[in-house]
Design a protein around this motif. Structure first.
Motif, short mmCIF file in Angstrom:
data_model
loop_
_atom_site.label_atom_id
_atom_site.label_comp_id
_atom_site.label_asym_id
_atom_site.label_seq_id
_atom_site.Cartn_x
_atom_site.Cartn_y
_atom_site.Cartn_z
N ILE A 47 0.81 -1.21 0.00
CA ILE A 47 0.00 0.00 0.00
C ILE A 47 0.85 1.27 0.00
CG2 ILE A 47 -0.29 0.40 2.49
CD1 ILE A 47 -3.06 0.36 -0.21
N GLY A 48 2.03 1.22 0.60
CA GLY A 48 2.89 2.39 0.60
C GLY A 48 3.31 2.79 -0.80
N ASN A 49 3.70 1.82 -1.60
CA ASN A 49 4.09 2.09 -2.98
C ASN A 49 2.90 2.52 -3.82
OD1 ASN A 49 6.96 1.70 -3.19
ND2 ASN A 49 6.61 -0.47 -2.81
N PHE A 50 1.72 1.97 -3.52
CA PHE A 50 0.52 2.40 -4.23
C PHE A 50 0.25 3.88 -3.96
CE2 PHE A 50 -4.01 3.35 -4.22
CZ PHE A 50 -4.40 2.93 -5.48
N MET A 51 0.35 4.28 -2.69
CA MET A 51 0.13 5.69 -2.34
C MET A 51 1.13 6.58 -3.07
SD MET A 51 -0.79 5.81 1.71
CE MET A 51 -1.82 4.58 2.51
N LYS A 52 2.38 6.16 -3.10
CA LYS A 52 3.42 6.93 -3.79
C LYS A 52 3.04 7.15 -5.26
CE LYS A 52 8.20 6.61 -5.40
NZ LYS A 52 9.45 5.80 -5.38
N THR A 53 2.58 6.10 -5.92
CA THR A 53 2.23 6.20 -7.34
C THR A 53 1.06 7.14 -7.56
OG1 THR A 53 3.03 3.97 -7.81
CG2 THR A 53 1.45 4.89 -9.36
N ILE A 54 0.00 6.99 -6.77
CA ILE A 54 -1.19 7.82 -6.97
C ILE A 54 -0.92 9.27 -6.62
CG2 ILE A 54 -3.58 8.23 -6.25
CD1 ILE A 54 -3.23 5.82 -8.09
N VAL A 55 -0.26 9.52 -5.51
CA VAL A 55 0.02 10.90 -5.11
C VAL A 55 0.93 11.58 -6.13
CG1 VAL A 55 1.14 12.36 -3.37
CG2 VAL A 55 -0.34 10.47 -2.65
N THR A 56 1.93 10.86 -6.61
CA THR A 56 2.88 11.43 -7.57
C THR A 56 2.27 11.64 -8.95
OG1 THR A 56 4.72 10.37 -6.42
CG2 THR A 56 5.15 11.13 -8.65
N ASP A 57 1.49 10.66 -9.41
CA ASP A 57 0.98 10.69 -10.79
C ASP A 57 -0.41 11.28 -10.93
OD1 ASP A 57 3.33 9.49 -11.48
OD2 ASP A 57 2.49 7.52 -11.91
N CYS A 58 -1.21 11.25 -9.88
CA CYS A 58 -2.62 11.64 -10.02
C CYS A 58 -3.05 12.83 -9.15
CB CYS A 58 -3.52 10.45 -9.71
SG CYS A 58 -3.25 9.03 -10.80
N TYR A 59 -2.34 13.10 -8.07
CA TYR A 59 -2.70 14.25 -7.24
C TYR A 59 -2.22 15.54 -7.91
CZ TYR A 59 -4.31 11.88 -2.96
OH TYR A 59 -5.01 11.17 -2.04
#
Length: 219
Positions: free
Chosen positions: A68-80
């Motif tokens: 989940i930590g890596n998932f958060m990194k991807t979404i925050v970086t690419d989608c936020y």
């Protein structure tokens, strides 16, 4: 499960809009300046937060199994959007400061009971935060400025401006909770072990037997 169905589920679970959803659904990466970084220590912290929100049980793995930590990194970086990234990273700092102030140690060093109690308090704080007059006024003013900007850009024939419209971020814990549910229930462990999963389902049966306590189906 496709992108729209995944986000619809998270929205239903949380009763609101999922941050980053619009960029995610478009399949595009956010090209804004990145407002923060994810060190290995932050990823480990996010894993522990996610695991506290969705812990491992005898029947199913927890959020850590879904990385989940890596998932958060991807979404925050690419989608936020940039202001959402800023709120997220500042929120992580606030969480660490609050934990140190209350327990005199970092979140990862807390007992399971302490982690649960701490995040339960943060969840209550997050729900109360968005109901305050100050938050409502700030959000209303921010949204009005964004609407004005979109109209001005569309007057210049920039009809893609609406895709760049920013939203006023909620409490940082609401972001963490959204990302945990989104990442977990769209992951292989979440979909196949926490939910009931059939790789190739048959016809729709609206009267299929269901007992209270049965797992929900993965779409």
């Amino acid at each position: 499960m496709n992108r729209r169905e995944a986000l619809s589920r998270v929205g239903i679970l949380l009763g609101g809009t999922v941050i980053g959803a619009e960029v995610f659904l478009s399949g595009c990466k956010n090209t804004a300046i990145k407002a923060g970084t994810f060190s290995p220590e932050i990823i480990a912290l996010l894993d522990e937060i996610g695991e506290t929100i969705i812990p491992t049980t005898p029947d199913s793995p927890g959020a850590k199994a879904a990385q989940i930590g890596n998932f958060m990194k991807t979404i925050v970086t690419d989608c936020y959007r940039e202001n959402e990234q800023k709120a997220f990273h500042e929120g992580i700092g606030k969480l660490q400061e609050a934990c140190e102030a209350k327990y005199k140690k970092g979140f990862n060093d807390l007992s399971a009971a302490e982690k649960t109690a701490f995040l339960t308090d943060l969840d209550k704080e997050a729900k109360a935060f968005v109901k305050t007059d100050a938050y409502k006024k700030e959000k209303e003013a921010f949204d009005a400025k964004q609407d004005e900007w979109v109209k001005a850009e569309e007057a210049k024939k920039n009809f893609g401006a609406v895709k760049l419209k920013q939203s006023y971020p909620p409490h940082y814990f609401a972001m963490l909770k959204q990302l945990t549910l989104w990442g977990y229930f769209t992951s292989k462990p979440g979909a196949e072990q926490a939910l009931r999963y059939v790789e190739t389902p048959g016809k729709f049966d609206g009267a299929y037997p269901y007992k209270k306590g049965d797992k929900a189906w993965a779409l």
